[in-house]
Scaffold this active site. Structure first.
Site, PDB file in Angstrom:
ATOM      1  N   ARG A  14       0.870  -1.178   0.000  1.00 33.87           N
ATOM      2  CA  ARG A  14       0.000   0.000   0.000  1.00 33.87           C
ATOM      3  C   ARG A  14       0.903   1.222   0.000  1.00 33.87           C
ATOM      4  NH1 ARG A  14       2.532   1.917   3.599  1.00 33.87           N
ATOM      5  NH2 ARG A  14       0.999   3.570   3.740  1.00 33.87           N
ATOM      6  N   GLY A  15       0.295   2.406  -0.039  1.00 30.73           N
ATOM      7  CA  GLY A  15       1.094   3.627  -0.178  1.00 30.73           C
ATOM      8  C   GLY A  15       1.137   3.972  -1.661  1.00 30.73           C
ATOM      9  N   ALA A  16       0.832   5.241  -1.979  1.00 27.34           N
ATOM     10  CA  ALA A  16       0.618   5.624  -3.376  1.00 27.34           C
ATOM     11  C   ALA A  16       1.793   5.277  -4.314  1.00 27.34           C
ATOM     12  CB  ALA A  16       0.272   7.114  -3.424  1.00 27.34           C
ATOM     13  N   ARG A  61      -7.555   0.042  -6.441  1.00 27.36           N
ATOM     14  CA  ARG A  61      -7.650   1.137  -5.468  1.00 27.36           C
ATOM     15  C   ARG A  61      -7.841   2.441  -6.254  1.00 27.36           C
ATOM     16  NH1 ARG A  61      -4.144   1.248  -0.291  1.00 27.36           N
ATOM     17  NH2 ARG A  61      -6.107   2.092   0.495  1.00 27.36           N
ATOM     18  N   ASP A  64      -1.886  10.941  -1.647  1.00 22.98           N
ATOM     19  CA  ASP A  64      -2.308   9.950  -2.645  1.00 22.98           C
ATOM     20  C   ASP A  64      -2.689  10.595  -3.959  1.00 22.98           C
ATOM     21  OD1 ASP A  64      -2.930   8.713   0.156  1.00 22.98           O
ATOM     22  OD2 ASP A  64      -2.626   7.093  -1.282  1.00 22.98           O
ATOM     23  N   ASN A 122      -5.296  12.319   1.190  1.00 17.24           N
ATOM     24  CA  ASN A 122      -4.365  11.474   1.942  1.00 17.24           C
ATOM     25  C   ASN A 122      -5.175  10.661   2.949  1.00 17.24           C
ATOM     26  OD1 ASN A 122      -1.619  10.623   2.440  1.00 17.24           O
ATOM     27  ND2 ASN A 122      -1.744  11.674   4.399  1.00 17.24           N
ATOM     28  N   LYS A 123      -4.482   9.835   3.687  1.00 20.36           N
ATOM     29  CA  LYS A 123      -5.140   8.918   4.624  1.00 20.36           C
ATOM     30  C   LYS A 123      -6.171   9.609   5.493  1.00 20.36           C
ATOM     31  CE  LYS A 123      -4.873   5.443   4.842  1.00 20.36           C
ATOM     32  NZ  LYS A 123      -5.926   4.617   4.172  1.00 20.36           N
TER      33      LYS A 123
HETATM   34  O1  MRU Z   1      -4.438   3.078   2.452  1.00 19.27           O
HETATM   35  P1  MRU Z   1      -2.963   3.321   2.296  1.00 19.27           P
HETATM   36  O2  MRU Z   1      -2.143   2.740   3.389  1.00 19.27           O
HETATM   37  O3  MRU Z   1      -2.468   2.943   0.928  1.00 19.27           O
HETATM   38  O4  MRU Z   1      -2.826   4.899   2.414  1.00 19.27           O
HETATM   39  C1  MRU Z   1      -1.561   5.458   2.272  1.00 19.27           C
HETATM   40  C2  MRU Z   1      -1.515   6.906   2.524  1.00 19.27           C
HETATM   41  O5  MRU Z   1      -2.513   7.560   2.685  1.00 19.27           O
HETATM   42  C3  MRU Z   1      -0.166   7.538   2.463  1.00 19.27           C
HETATM   43  O6  MRU Z   1      -0.095   8.621   3.329  1.00 19.27           O
HETATM   44  C4  MRU Z   1       0.061   8.017   1.026  1.00 19.27           C
HETATM   45  O7  MRU Z   1      -0.090   6.978   0.127  1.00 19.27           O
HETATM   46  C5  MRU Z   1       1.371   8.643   0.852  1.00 19.27           C
HETATM   47  S1  MRU Z   1       2.604   7.415   0.691  1.00 19.27           S
HETATM   48  C6  MRU Z   1       4.087   8.048   0.297  1.00 19.27           C
END
Ligand code: MRU
Length: 353
Positions: A52-54, A95, A241, A251-252
């Site tokens: 996970r993570g963009a 996603r 994201d 973002n999250k």
């Molecule tokens: O649901 P996730 O864990 O994929 O969400 C990730 C985030 O919101 C991060 O803050 C975002 O992707 C930035 S990662 C460099």
């Protein structure tokens, strides 16, 4: 420069025609890799948050398309291109909020359209996907350099979710800025929010920062106001994201309320994200916020912590408006308000977009 006492966490690796990904659902208890041999394995890993993570899911999508070309039995370039398009649709559907999967898929499809034979398409896709993997690391290091000056010696920096090595190929975006500041000899402390309901803060950020010997404290999400009101934090830095032309940052979930709290307490609030995270074409009404399973908030380890059958609202992301953001760190420099102006200028100058 303080040396790291352990090896860098390499979240995504290309080895022997397969993609190896740290299985983040097993952290912080076990550090193990999952091997993905085809694009279906990768789509499943993205959907189930193994990765996970963009930026990390963007890179995985590019490598998934590389696997399509490797596994393909197509005899014609048309056949191979339609396999790539089918796989792209599957990957994008995993996603929807982070822009990085569409960005990666678009890059691979663009390069594949230049190939005039099956062999040439395979070669072009391989070069492009592996370049994207290497570039992600270089980009994060550049972003770190661009943001390091924002961090002062002795700062306590709050971060939310995980925008670190585990959200990228390695090094991270927001946590990359902290790594760069530390490499510049600054002493800093980090406050990580737990980031309910999936706990990326406690499971991943706390793990990764302890792995790299940072001084990190974990707080519950509900302690953010207390910590800020008691002057226990000097600045906030998070990842993103998707960032719109207007400077609205996806973002999250929980980022927005932290930004409001920081604004109230006059604490600088920074975002760190690569140019690939900017979406200059869409507006808020075009973007779907991922709505996740009620199980994430009604159960812990399969035990109900809420009445069975309760209706839930469980968005994975929120939107922080530009007026709450002090600056956006990118690999090509710091963007300052007004963002509708600075974003346009810098992206137009960047060749990579
Ligand atoms: O649901 P996730 O864990 O994929 O969400 C990730 C985030 O919101 C991060 O803050 C975002 O992707 C930035 S990662 C460099």
């Amino acid at each position: 420069m303080k040396s790291l006492h352990r090896k860098e966490l390499l979240t995504v690796k290309w080895r022997r025609n397969a993609v190896q990904i740290i299985d983040q659902t097993k952290l912080p208890n076990r550090l193990v890799y999952l091997t993905c041999k085809d694009h279906h394995d990768i789509a499943k890993a993205i959907r189930s948050l193994v990765v996970r993570g963009a930026p990390a899911i963007g890179i995985c999508a590019a490598l998934a398309l590389l696997l399509v070309t490797i596994n393909s039995k197509a005899k014609t370039e048309k056949g191979l291109k339609s396999e790539l398009e089918r796989a792209s649709r599957l990957l994008i559907s995993t996603r929807p909020t982070a822009v990085n999967i569409s960005w990666a898929v678009k890059r691979i499809l663009q390069i594949s359209s230049k190939g005039e034979s099956v062999k040439e398409i395979k070669r072009l896709v391989k070069e492009e996907a592996l370049t994207m993997l290497d570039d992600d690391i270089l980009t994060n290091r550049k972003m770190g350099r661009a943001g390091s000056d924002l961090i002062y010696d002795g700062d306590v920096v709050m971060t939310h979710c995980n925008a670190g090595s585990l959200a990228t190929a390695t090094y991270g975006t927001a946590l990359g800025v902290l790594r760069a500041a530390r490499e510049d000899g600054k002493n800093l402390k980090v406050i990580a929010t737990e980031t309910r309901p999936v706990m990326q803060g406690s499971r991943l950020t706390a793990f990764e920062l302890m792995h790299d010997d940072f001084d990190v404290r974990l707080i519950s999400d509900t302690s953010v106001g207390y910590v800020m009101a008691n002057r226990m934090v000097d600045k906030v830095i998070v990842g993103a994201d998707r960032i719109l032309r207007t400077g609205h940052v996806y973002n999250k979930i929980g980022t927005y309320q932290i930004a409001i709290m920081a604004y109230t307490h006059k604490i600088p609030f920074y975002v760190a994200a690569p140019i690939s995270t900017f979406d200059l074409k869409s507006s808020i009404s075009d973007i779907k916020i991922e709505d996740r399973s009620p199980d994430e908030i009604t159960k812990i380890k399969n035990i109900f912590i809420a009445p069975k059958g309760i209706h839930t609202i469980n968005p994975a992301f929120d939107i922080t408006p530009p007026n709450l953001i002090t600056g956006i760190v990118t690999e090509v420099g710091l963007l300052e308000p007004p963002f509708h102006r600075s974003i346009g200028t810098i992206i137009n100058r960047s060749k990579r977009y």
